[in-house]
Motif scaffolding. Structure first.
Motif, PDB file in Angstrom:
ATOM      1  N   TYR A 149       0.823  -1.356  -0.003  1.00 52.30           N
ATOM      2  CA  TYR A 149       0.118  -0.016   0.048  1.00 52.30           C
ATOM      3  C   TYR A 149       0.973   1.283   0.100  1.00 52.30           C
ATOM      4  O   TYR A 149       0.329   2.394  -0.330  1.00 52.30           O
ATOM      5  N   PHE A 150       2.132   1.075   0.191  1.00 49.42           N
ATOM      6  CA  PHE A 150       2.893   2.567   0.584  1.00 49.42           C
ATOM      7  C   PHE A 150       4.121   2.303  -0.715  1.00 49.42           C
ATOM      8  O   PHE A 150       4.898   3.450  -0.723  1.00 49.42           O
ATOM      9  N   GLN A 151       4.486   1.155  -1.187  1.00 45.81           N
ATOM     10  CA  GLN A 151       5.442   1.176  -1.923  1.00 45.81           C
ATOM     11  C   GLN A 151       5.149   0.666  -3.589  1.00 45.81           C
ATOM     12  O   GLN A 151       6.248   0.436  -4.324  1.00 45.81           O
ATOM     13  N   GLY A 152       3.968   0.389  -3.662  1.00 42.85           N
ATOM     14  CA  GLY A 152       3.386   0.061  -5.091  1.00 42.85           C
ATOM     15  C   GLY A 152       4.178  -1.223  -5.413  1.00 42.85           C
ATOM     16  O   GLY A 152       3.956  -1.454  -6.913  1.00 42.85           O
ATOM     17  N   TYR A 153       4.186  -2.341  -4.712  1.00 41.20           N
ATOM     18  CA  TYR A 153       4.739  -3.392  -4.983  1.00 41.20           C
ATOM     19  C   TYR A 153       3.290  -4.366  -5.347  1.00 41.20           C
ATOM     20  O   TYR A 153       2.238  -4.248  -4.529  1.00 41.20           O
ATOM     21  N   THR A 154       3.305  -5.183  -6.278  1.00 38.20           N
ATOM     22  CA  THR A 154       2.212  -5.958  -6.797  1.00 38.20           C
ATOM     23  C   THR A 154       2.503  -7.407  -5.738  1.00 38.20           C
ATOM     24  O   THR A 154       3.564  -7.533  -5.161  1.00 38.20           O
ATOM     25  N   GLN A 155       1.446  -7.869  -5.983  1.00 38.10           N
ATOM     26  CA  GLN A 155       1.533  -9.058  -4.997  1.00 38.10           C
ATOM     27  C   GLN A 155       2.491 -10.218  -5.469  1.00 38.10           C
ATOM     28  O   GLN A 155       3.098 -10.913  -4.589  1.00 38.10           O
ATOM     29  N   LYS A 156       2.345 -10.181  -6.737  1.00 40.22           N
ATOM     30  CA  LYS A 156       3.528 -11.124  -7.121  1.00 40.22           C
ATOM     31  C   LYS A 156       4.877 -10.688  -6.862  1.00 40.22           C
ATOM     32  O   LYS A 156       5.677 -11.535  -6.628  1.00 40.22           O
ATOM     33  N   GLU A 157       5.161  -9.523  -6.979  1.00 45.69           N
ATOM     34  CA  GLU A 157       6.471  -9.126  -6.600  1.00 45.69           C
ATOM     35  C   GLU A 157       6.753  -9.197  -5.106  1.00 45.69           C
ATOM     36  O   GLU A 157       8.001  -9.566  -4.577  1.00 45.69           O
ATOM     37  N   ILE A 158       5.921  -9.179  -4.299  1.00 43.84           N
ATOM     38  CA  ILE A 158       6.013  -9.214  -2.717  1.00 43.84           C
ATOM     39  C   ILE A 158       6.186 -10.644  -2.536  1.00 43.84           C
ATOM     40  O   ILE A 158       7.255 -11.006  -1.746  1.00 43.84           O
ATOM     41  N   ALA A 159       5.494 -11.713  -3.055  1.00 46.59           N
ATOM     42  CA  ALA A 159       5.686 -12.891  -3.053  1.00 46.59           C
ATOM     43  C   ALA A 159       7.233 -13.476  -3.476  1.00 46.59           C
ATOM     44  O   ALA A 159       7.866 -14.183  -2.455  1.00 46.59           O
ATOM     45  N   GLU A 160       7.835 -12.823  -4.374  1.00 43.60           N
ATOM     46  CA  GLU A 160       9.347 -13.128  -4.753  1.00 43.60           C
ATOM     47  C   GLU A 160      10.086 -12.447  -3.775  1.00 43.60           C
ATOM     48  O   GLU A 160      11.108 -13.010  -3.276  1.00 43.60           O
ATOM     49  N   LYS A 161       9.740 -11.188  -3.482  1.00 42.93           N
ATOM     50  CA  LYS A 161      10.509 -10.198  -2.558  1.00 42.93           C
ATOM     51  C   LYS A 161      10.889 -11.279  -1.280  1.00 42.93           C
ATOM     52  O   LYS A 161      11.819 -11.396  -0.659  1.00 42.93           O
ATOM     53  N   LEU A 162       9.626 -11.649  -0.699  1.00 38.10           N
ATOM     54  CA  LEU A 162       9.666 -12.109   0.709  1.00 38.10           C
ATOM     55  C   LEU A 162       9.802 -13.901   0.642  1.00 38.10           C
ATOM     56  O   LEU A 162       9.541 -14.641   1.505  1.00 38.10           O
ATOM     57  N   ASP A 163       9.716 -14.436  -0.737  1.00 39.16           N
ATOM     58  CA  ASP A 163       9.942 -15.869  -0.977  1.00 39.16           C
ATOM     59  C   ASP A 163       8.568 -16.545  -0.110  1.00 39.16           C
ATOM     60  O   ASP A 163       8.682 -17.232   0.483  1.00 39.16           O
ATOM     61  N   MET A 164       7.586 -16.046  -0.695  1.00 36.54           N
ATOM     62  CA  MET A 164       6.333 -16.645   0.171  1.00 36.54           C
ATOM     63  C   MET A 164       5.414 -16.829  -1.307  1.00 36.54           C
ATOM     64  O   MET A 164       5.451 -16.462  -2.493  1.00 36.54           O
ATOM     65  N   PRO A 165       4.618 -18.169  -1.121  1.00 35.43           N
ATOM     66  CA  PRO A 165       3.659 -18.374  -2.118  1.00 35.43           C
ATOM     67  C   PRO A 165       2.645 -17.372  -2.457  1.00 35.43           C
ATOM     68  O   PRO A 165       2.293 -16.695  -1.579  1.00 35.43           O
ATOM     69  N   LEU A 166       2.242 -16.836  -3.573  1.00 31.59           N
ATOM     70  CA  LEU A 166       1.577 -15.919  -3.855  1.00 31.59           C
ATOM     71  C   LEU A 166       0.074 -16.023  -3.222  1.00 31.59           C
ATOM     72  O   LEU A 166      -0.409 -14.911  -2.434  1.00 31.59           O
ATOM     73  N   GLY A 167      -0.360 -17.122  -2.982  1.00 28.65           N
ATOM     74  CA  GLY A 167      -1.681 -17.291  -2.135  1.00 28.65           C
ATOM     75  C   GLY A 167      -1.680 -16.735  -0.484  1.00 28.65           C
ATOM     76  O   GLY A 167      -2.417 -16.199  -0.227  1.00 28.65           O
ATOM     77  N   THR A 168      -0.423 -17.197  -0.147  1.00 29.70           N
ATOM     78  CA  THR A 168      -0.257 -16.809   1.200  1.00 29.70           C
ATOM     79  C   THR A 168      -0.149 -15.306   1.343  1.00 29.70           C
ATOM     80  O   THR A 168      -0.476 -14.755   2.096  1.00 29.70           O
ATOM     81  N   VAL A 169       0.466 -14.452   0.243  1.00 30.72           N
ATOM     82  CA  VAL A 169       0.885 -13.075   0.393  1.00 30.72           C
ATOM     83  C   VAL A 169      -0.765 -12.669   0.405  1.00 30.72           C
ATOM     84  O   VAL A 169      -0.909 -11.784   1.185  1.00 30.72           O
ATOM     85  N   LYS A 170      -1.503 -13.160  -0.527  1.00 32.12           N
ATOM     86  CA  LYS A 170      -2.837 -12.306  -0.478  1.00 32.12           C
ATOM     87  C   LYS A 170      -3.731 -12.619   0.751  1.00 32.12           C
ATOM     88  O   LYS A 170      -4.039 -11.671   1.234  1.00 32.12           O
TER      89      LYS A 170
END
Lengths: 184, 274
Positions: A149-170
């Motif tokens: 919400y403040f750095q404009g990352y997409t959920q996919k990018e967050i998943a990659e950055k934090l090494d988490m499955p996309l579903g979990t990020v969501k």
């Protein structure tokens, strides 16, 4: 104020207030947009330009466009947020085509977008109290909110950055916001 | 999909994050327009993000708004200057819309301005009410905290006083098998024989039960040293005389008992041999 009037007042949403003020060419509309939408819209812009100071410049341009083209908003077609998002996105895309943007891009190395939040004059009691509330948020939840919400990352990018499955990020973002909502 | 499922699908969070494309956003708007629960949820989510931004100093600077307002004002000033050769406010032109139309335009304008003002003041009122509520909550929170802090301070001072008192024999009682993390301290005054307990870490007693302190002498059943209140941190209990070897705390029925329920010993500590 009579209860009846108050009842009506509560029924008028912020969006409706903003729209009627905009249509009346009342600048308080911009104050309200700022008050209730600025951080979310900046985030929309950040998704495109990836640079905070530039995102604020774009937001400035977008607000001017909102003011000038307020007549083009039609509540029947979609929400105020959708319209504001579109204006902001377009302004951001325009920016990426500008010379100014390409130069900044060149000079920019891999800068981490994490903003350093300094103390401001608003560090009053209310803020300290709210800070304590916000401090209750687990670090990971704050990180997720920050990225999404403040750095404009997409959920996919967050998943990659934090090494988490996309579903979990969501799911976790949803939980984080739920948690946030329960405390502030 | 029912509304609850829709809300829980996470689409609203994605929408607010600006991650949906325009068409997808319109689809969410359509749902929100049909279901007030969805639009309320969206407002609440957005407001908490915005409030968080305010608290965590992630808001854009005010200067952005000031710049925009200044730019608009500048433009308005420019527009006010009449363009050369184009008289402003001329009514002599027969092509002008009728006088009724002018009046109704003026009336509409005034009405809109008035509506605008109303909305503005309503919103101000709501803000003020919100603020009053927040401040009241904050006040309660702070006064509660002040109360707890004062109590803790009193307790700490009292405890220190007991530690420093040269007449006191200090016995630390450690947790037994049934409650290994528990502990409490006893101060026994050699001169007055008064016994004080400092309740440090004992679990909340179940309803209708109370903790009781016992003095243990060799070859005798435990001697009742008094029941105590689990919430009051330092308390003076009974006067105990003689050769005490140990102190122990048991959980008993409210009001205490004459004979200790030894299986329910929570903490126990021996006096150092002098």
């Amino acid at each position: 104020m009579s209860t009846e009037v108050r009842h009506i007042a509560q029924k008028v949403s912020i969006d409706e207030q903003i729209v009627s003020l905009l249509q009346a060419k009342d600048k308080r509309a911009l104050h309200l947009i700022y008050e209730h939408y600025a951080p979310v819209l900046i985030n929309v812009i950040l998704r495109v330009v990836r640079d905070k100071p530039m995102a604020e410049d774009v937001f400035q341009e977008a607000l001017l466009k909102v003011w000038k083209n307020s007549h083009s908003y039609n509540a029947e077609k979609g929400s105020l947020f959708t319209w504001l998002t579109r204006v902001c996105r377009n302004a951001a895309i325009d920016k990426t085509r500008s010379k100014d943007f390409r130069q900044t891009e060149k000079s920019k190395t891999a800068v981490d977008l994490v903003s350093i939040t300094g103390l401001s004059d608003r560090e009053d009691v209310e803020h300290l109290y709210m800070h304590q509330l916000v401090d209750q948020l687990p670090v990971i939840q704050r990180k997720l909110i920050d990225l999404a919400y403040f750095q404009g990352y997409t959920q996919k990018e967050i998943a990659e950055k934090l090494d988490m499955p996309l579903g979990t990020v969501k799911t976790r973002i949803r939980l984080a916001l739920k948690h946030l909502r329960s405390i502030i | 999909m029912n509304i609850q499922e829709y809300i829980e699908s996470g689409i609203l969070e994605t929408y607010l994050a600006g991650e949906l494309d325009h068409e997808e956003m319109l689809a969410v708007d359509k749902m929100a327009a049909q279901h007030p629960e969805i639009s309320e949820e969206l407002t609440r989510l957005r407001e908490s993000i915005v409030r968080y931004a305010r608290v965590a100093h992630k808001e854009p600077g005010r200067r952005v708004l000031t710049h925009v307002l200044n730019a608009i004002e500048e433009e308005e000033k420019g527009e006010e200057k009449p363009a050369p050769g184009k008289p402003v406010g001329s009514t002599g032109n027969s092509n002008n819309p009728g006088i009724f139309s002018t009046w109704s335009m003026a009336a509409t304008f005034l009405l809109l301005v008035s509506i605008g003002f109303n909305f503005y003041f309503f919103s101000e009122l709501q803000n003020a009410e919100g603020l009053v509520k927040e401040l009241a909550q904050e006040k309660t929170f702070l006064s509660e905290r002040a109360k707890t802090t004062t109590q803790q301070l009193d307790y700490a001072n009292l405890r220190i006083a007991h530690f420093l008192n040269g007449d006191n024999i200090h016995v630390r009682m450690d947790g037994s098998e049934i409650s290994p993390s528990s502990f409490a301290n006893v101060f026994w005054n050699r001169k007055t024989n008064a016994v004080f307990i400092s309740v440090d870490n004992l679990p909340e007693p179940p309803h209708g039960h109370q903790y009781q302190l016992w003095a243990i002498k060799e070859g005798q059943p435990p001697i009742d040293a008094g029941i105590f209140d689990h919430n009051a941190l330092v308390q003076e209990l009974k006067v105990i005389r003689g050769e005490v070897r140990a102190f122990a705390v048991t959980l008993e029925k409210e009001g205490g008992t004459q004979y200790a329920t030894v299986e329910k010993t929570y903490v126990k500590g021996f006096l150092k041999k002098s």
